[in-house]
Every structure is written in structure tokens, then in C-alpha cells.
Design a protein around this motif. Structure first.
Motif, PDB file in Angstrom:
ATOM      1  N   LEU A  48       0.860  -1.182   0.000  1.00 59.63           N
ATOM      2  CA  LEU A  48       0.000   0.000   0.000  1.00 59.63           C
ATOM      3  C   LEU A  48       0.893   1.228   0.000  1.00 59.63           C
ATOM      4  O   LEU A  48       1.830   1.316   0.795  1.00 59.63           O
ATOM      5  CB  LEU A  48      -0.917  -0.006   1.220  1.00 59.63           C
ATOM      6  N   GLU A  49       0.597   2.170  -0.891  1.00 52.30           N
ATOM      7  CA  GLU A  49       1.349   3.425  -0.966  1.00 52.30           C
ATOM      8  C   GLU A  49       0.364   4.580  -0.939  1.00 52.30           C
ATOM      9  O   GLU A  49      -0.527   4.660  -1.786  1.00 52.30           O
ATOM     10  CB  GLU A  49       2.180   3.463  -2.242  1.00 52.30           C
ATOM     11  N   HIS A  50       0.501   5.457   0.034  1.00 51.24           N
ATOM     12  CA  HIS A  50      -0.381   6.620   0.171  1.00 51.24           C
ATOM     13  C   HIS A  50       0.486   7.874   0.152  1.00 51.24           C
ATOM     14  O   HIS A  50       1.283   8.104   1.064  1.00 51.24           O
ATOM     15  CB  HIS A  50      -1.177   6.540   1.483  1.00 51.24           C
ATOM     16  N   SER A  51       0.354   8.663  -0.922  1.00 54.54           N
ATOM     17  CA  SER A  51       1.133   9.892  -1.084  1.00 54.54           C
ATOM     18  C   SER A  51       0.236  11.101  -0.868  1.00 54.54           C
ATOM     19  O   SER A  51      -0.880  11.163  -1.404  1.00 54.54           O
ATOM     20  CB  SER A  51       1.756   9.959  -2.482  1.00 54.54           C
ATOM     21  N   MET A  52       0.729  12.055  -0.101  1.00 57.67           N
ATOM     22  CA  MET A  52      -0.043  13.251   0.231  1.00 57.67           C
ATOM     23  C   MET A  52       0.784  14.492  -0.076  1.00 57.67           C
ATOM     24  O   MET A  52       1.864  14.658   0.489  1.00 57.67           O
ATOM     25  CB  MET A  52      -0.437  13.237   1.707  1.00 57.67           C
ATOM     26  N   GLU A  53       0.298  15.323  -0.958  1.00 61.15           N
ATOM     27  CA  GLU A  53       0.972  16.580  -1.259  1.00 61.15           C
ATOM     28  C   GLU A  53       0.459  17.632  -0.296  1.00 61.15           C
ATOM     29  O   GLU A  53      -0.733  17.922  -0.237  1.00 61.15           O
ATOM     30  CB  GLU A  53       0.702  17.007  -2.699  1.00 61.15           C
ATOM     31  N   GLY A  54       1.383  18.214   0.485  1.00 62.64           N
ATOM     32  CA  GLY A  54       0.951  19.167   1.498  1.00 62.64           C
ATOM     33  C   GLY A  54       0.094  18.484   2.538  1.00 62.64           C
ATOM     34  O   GLY A  54      -1.047  18.875   2.762  1.00 62.64           O
ATOM     35  N   PRO A  55       0.598  17.399   3.180  1.00 60.96           N
ATOM     36  CA  PRO A  55      -0.213  16.667   4.149  1.00 60.96           C
ATOM     37  C   PRO A  55      -0.571  17.531   5.355  1.00 60.96           C
ATOM     38  O   PRO A  55      -0.007  18.616   5.530  1.00 60.96           O
ATOM     39  CB  PRO A  55       0.692  15.502   4.552  1.00 60.96           C
ATOM     40  N   PRO A  56      -1.469  17.087   6.211  1.00 63.12           N
ATOM     41  CA  PRO A  56      -1.906  17.914   7.341  1.00 63.12           C
ATOM     42  C   PRO A  56      -0.807  18.251   8.325  1.00 63.12           C
ATOM     43  O   PRO A  56      -0.891  19.254   9.019  1.00 63.12           O
ATOM     44  CB  PRO A  56      -2.998  17.061   7.998  1.00 63.12           C
ATOM     45  N   ALA A  57       0.220  17.423   8.403  1.00 67.67           N
ATOM     46  CA  ALA A  57       1.376  17.752   9.230  1.00 67.67           C
ATOM     47  C   ALA A  57       2.588  17.898   8.324  1.00 67.67           C
ATOM     48  O   ALA A  57       2.713  17.176   7.344  1.00 67.67           O
ATOM     49  CB  ALA A  57       1.624  16.656  10.258  1.00 67.67           C
ATOM     50  N   PRO A  58       3.478  18.864   8.616  1.00 68.68           N
ATOM     51  CA  PRO A  58       4.641  19.060   7.743  1.00 68.68           C
ATOM     52  C   PRO A  58       5.508  17.809   7.648  1.00 68.68           C
ATOM     53  O   PRO A  58       5.725  17.099   8.616  1.00 68.68           O
ATOM     54  CB  PRO A  58       5.405  20.203   8.434  1.00 68.68           C
ATOM     55  N   GLY A  97       3.128  13.642   8.795  1.00 71.47           N
ATOM     56  CA  GLY A  97       1.782  13.384   8.303  1.00 71.47           C
ATOM     57  C   GLY A  97       1.440  11.909   8.263  1.00 71.47           C
ATOM     58  O   GLY A  97       0.263  11.540   8.215  1.00 71.47           O
ATOM     59  N   ALA A  98       2.467  11.041   8.283  1.00 67.99           N
ATOM     60  CA  ALA A  98       2.213   9.599   8.291  1.00 67.99           C
ATOM     61  C   ALA A  98       1.392   9.181   9.500  1.00 67.99           C
ATOM     62  O   ALA A  98       0.647   8.195   9.441  1.00 67.99           O
ATOM     63  CB  ALA A  98       3.542   8.837   8.275  1.00 67.99           C
ATOM     64  N   LEU A  99       1.497   9.910  10.599  1.00 70.54           N
ATOM     65  CA  LEU A  99       0.758   9.548  11.799  1.00 70.54           C
ATOM     66  C   LEU A  99      -0.743   9.807  11.669  1.00 70.54           C
ATOM     67  O   LEU A  99      -1.526   9.319  12.473  1.00 70.54           O
ATOM     68  CB  LEU A  99       1.306  10.303  13.009  1.00 70.54           C
ATOM     69  N   TYR A 100      -1.139  10.566  10.654  1.00 69.44           N
ATOM     70  CA  TYR A 100      -2.564  10.809  10.441  1.00 69.44           C
ATOM     71  C   TYR A 100      -3.220   9.665   9.686  1.00 69.44           C
ATOM     72  O   TYR A 100      -4.432   9.469   9.793  1.00 69.44           O
ATOM     73  CB  TYR A 100      -2.778  12.109   9.677  1.00 69.44           C
ATOM     74  N   VAL A 101      -2.454   8.942   8.881  1.00 66.97           N
ATOM     75  CA  VAL A 101      -3.041   7.887   8.035  1.00 66.97           C
ATOM     76  C   VAL A 101      -2.498   6.498   8.343  1.00 66.97           C
ATOM     77  O   VAL A 101      -3.210   5.500   8.187  1.00 66.97           O
ATOM     78  CB  VAL A 101      -2.830   8.208   6.540  1.00 66.97           C
ATOM     79  N   GLY A 102      -1.235   6.416   8.781  1.00 68.36           N
ATOM     80  CA  GLY A 102      -0.607   5.116   8.975  1.00 68.36           C
ATOM     81  C   GLY A 102      -1.340   4.200   9.946  1.00 68.36           C
ATOM     82  O   GLY A 102      -1.635   3.040   9.611  1.00 68.36           O
ATOM     83  N   PRO A 103      -1.664   4.664  11.170  1.00 65.24           N
ATOM     84  CA  PRO A 103      -2.362   3.780  12.103  1.00 65.24           C
ATOM     85  C   PRO A 103      -3.720   3.315  11.583  1.00 65.24           C
ATOM     86  O   PRO A 103      -4.141   2.194  11.864  1.00 65.24           O
ATOM     87  CB  PRO A 103      -2.504   4.644  13.359  1.00 65.24           C
ATOM     88  N   GLY A 104      -4.407   4.152  10.828  1.00 63.90           N
ATOM     89  CA  GLY A 104      -5.679   3.742  10.246  1.00 63.90           C
ATOM     90  C   GLY A 104      -5.499   2.630   9.230  1.00 63.90           C
ATOM     91  O   GLY A 104      -6.256   1.648   9.222  1.00 63.90           O
ATOM     92  N   TRP A 105      -4.483   2.759   8.376  1.00 62.39           N
ATOM     93  CA  TRP A 105      -4.214   1.692   7.409  1.00 62.39           C
ATOM     94  C   TRP A 105      -3.748   0.426   8.111  1.00 62.39           C
ATOM     95  O   TRP A 105      -4.029  -0.690   7.660  1.00 62.39           O
ATOM     96  CB  TRP A 105      -3.189   2.153   6.379  1.00 62.39           C
ATOM     97  N   ASP A 106      -3.032   0.569   9.229  1.00 62.70           N
ATOM     98  CA  ASP A 106      -2.645  -0.609  10.007  1.00 62.70           C
ATOM     99  C   ASP A 106      -3.880  -1.400  10.420  1.00 62.70           C
ATOM    100  O   ASP A 106      -3.890  -2.636  10.358  1.00 62.70           O
ATOM    101  CB  ASP A 106      -1.873  -0.187  11.266  1.00 62.70           C
TER     102      ASP A 106
END
Length: 206
Positions: free
Chosen positions: A109-119, A123-132
Motif C-alpha cells: 500500500l502506498e499513500h502519497s499526500m501533497e501538502g499533508p496535514p502535518a509538515p 503526516g504519516a501519523l494521520y493515516v498510517g495507524p488507520g491503514w494498520d
């Protein structure tokens, strides 16, 4: 649910190019690519381990996850890969399946975010645990460990899954620090926000 087993089964990676942060997760599942693909894309089966999904599920169509994000279906090559927008045009999600050893499938799984919510990589902490949570749910489903009446929403709020989320956050903190893609300040802020979402009353130690 063996929390340690599910944590260590996933390889987590965070990278950053300019303003784009990318989360990559890899895991091996029991089952052929065809079998895993069907569990990933059949709405009736997705509702068992993930969440109800509606929409026109083909290239050019759109999807909506109940109580979560929606997006556009950009590419689809069954049973190998699909690519969609996820919550916005600059948030891109791609899932890839390749044959593993024996009757197994290597999932990425690859999730790329341009201008994510955290610099940066924070920003991985906003989506990573959910994908886990989704990746573990798929493993439980494919292994036949989910009861017929399992409700993914109820499962997500169970004490066991909250404990799992805490372990996931710690794993992502390690991956982000190893990536060198953010500052300590931005990481601390992302930890607080992610903890409030996934482990509301039990923050992990830094």
C-alpha cells in the motif's frame, strides 16, 4: 488477536519529496492474488473486514467509504493493482499485489499526500495507524478469524484494537524518525493529534 504478530508482519516506510510525503506498507497474506484481490474489491466482502463502500467501482467512477473518505478511481488492473484519489485530488492511494511464495500474496500500500496535514513525514501519523487497522482486519478475514457477525466499526472501538493502535503509533514514530523527514516539534504535534484520534485516553511514550 496477537498484537505483536500483526505489528511485526508489516513493513512501514516514510519518504518525502518536496511537499509530498509518502507512506508505504508491505505485508504477506495467505491466499493467491486473485483471492486477496476479491476480498479487497468486493463490496460485500469489504463490509466484513473494512467498512461498507458504495459507488461506481470502475475506472472513471467514484467510491465512498461509510463514515470516511471517498475518491475517484484512476487506474485498475485486476488482480495486480489499483490507484485512487483518497479524500482529495492530491491524496493518492495505490495498492499492489504480487505472487508470493506458495499460495501467498505480497501486498503493498502506498499513500502519497501533497501538502499533508502535518509538515513532512509527520503526516504519516494521520493515516498510517488507520491503514494498520485495515491491513490487520484483512489478515484476520483471510485467515478465517473473524466471526460471521463481526462488525468492523465495533471492532475499531474495542479495547483490544485501541491497544493495537497504540502499538501502531509507536511503530510509526520509529519509521518517521528513521526517515529524517520532519522536525521533532512537528513530530510531537502529530503524535498528540494521532493519539487523540486512535488512543484517546492512553498516549504512547515518545
Amino acid at each position: 488477536m496477537d498484537i505483536l504478530e500483526h505489528i511485526t508482519a508489516v513493513q512501514r516506510e516514510v519518504t518525502r519529496t518536496g511537499e509530498t510525503a509518502t507512506v508505504r506498507m508491505r505485508r504477506t497474506y495467505q491466499g493467491t492474488p486473485d483471492e486477496v484481490w476479491d476480498a479487497l474489491t468486493d463490496p460485500a466482502r469489504m463490509a466484513r473486514w473494512f467498512s461498507p463502500v458504495t459507488g461506481e467501482l470502475k475506472v472513471g467512477g467514484s467510491f465512498q467509504i461509510q463514515g470516511n473518505a471517498g475518491g475517484e478511481i484512476l487506474e485498475c488492473e485486476p488482480p495486480q493493482r489499483y490507484k485512487v484519489t483518497f479524500g482529495g485530488p492530491t491524496s493518492l492511494l495505490e495498492v499492489r499485489l504480487t505472487p508470493g511464495t506458495g499460495d501467498t500474496t505480497d501486498f503493498e500500500l502506498e499513500h502519497s499526500m501533497e501538502g499533508p496535514p502535518a509538515p513532512g513525514g509527520a503526516g504519516a501519523l494521520y493515516v498510517g495507524p488507520g491503514w494498520d487497522g485495515a491491513i490487520a482486519g484483512l489478515a484476520l478475514y483471510l485467515d478465517g478469524d473473524l466471526p460471521e457477525d463481526a462488525d468492523p466499526v465495533e471492532m475499531a472501538n474495542s479495547p483490544e484494537v485501541v491497544e493495537y493502535n497504540e502499538a501502531c503509533i509507536k511503530a510509526w514514530i520509529e519509521a518517521i524518525r528513521a526517515s529524517g523527514t520532519t522536525t521533532d516539534k512537528d513530530l510531537d504535534e502529530a503524535i498528540a493529534i494521532s493519539t487523540a484520534q486512535y488512543v484517546p485516553e492512553n498516549p504512547p511514550e515518545n
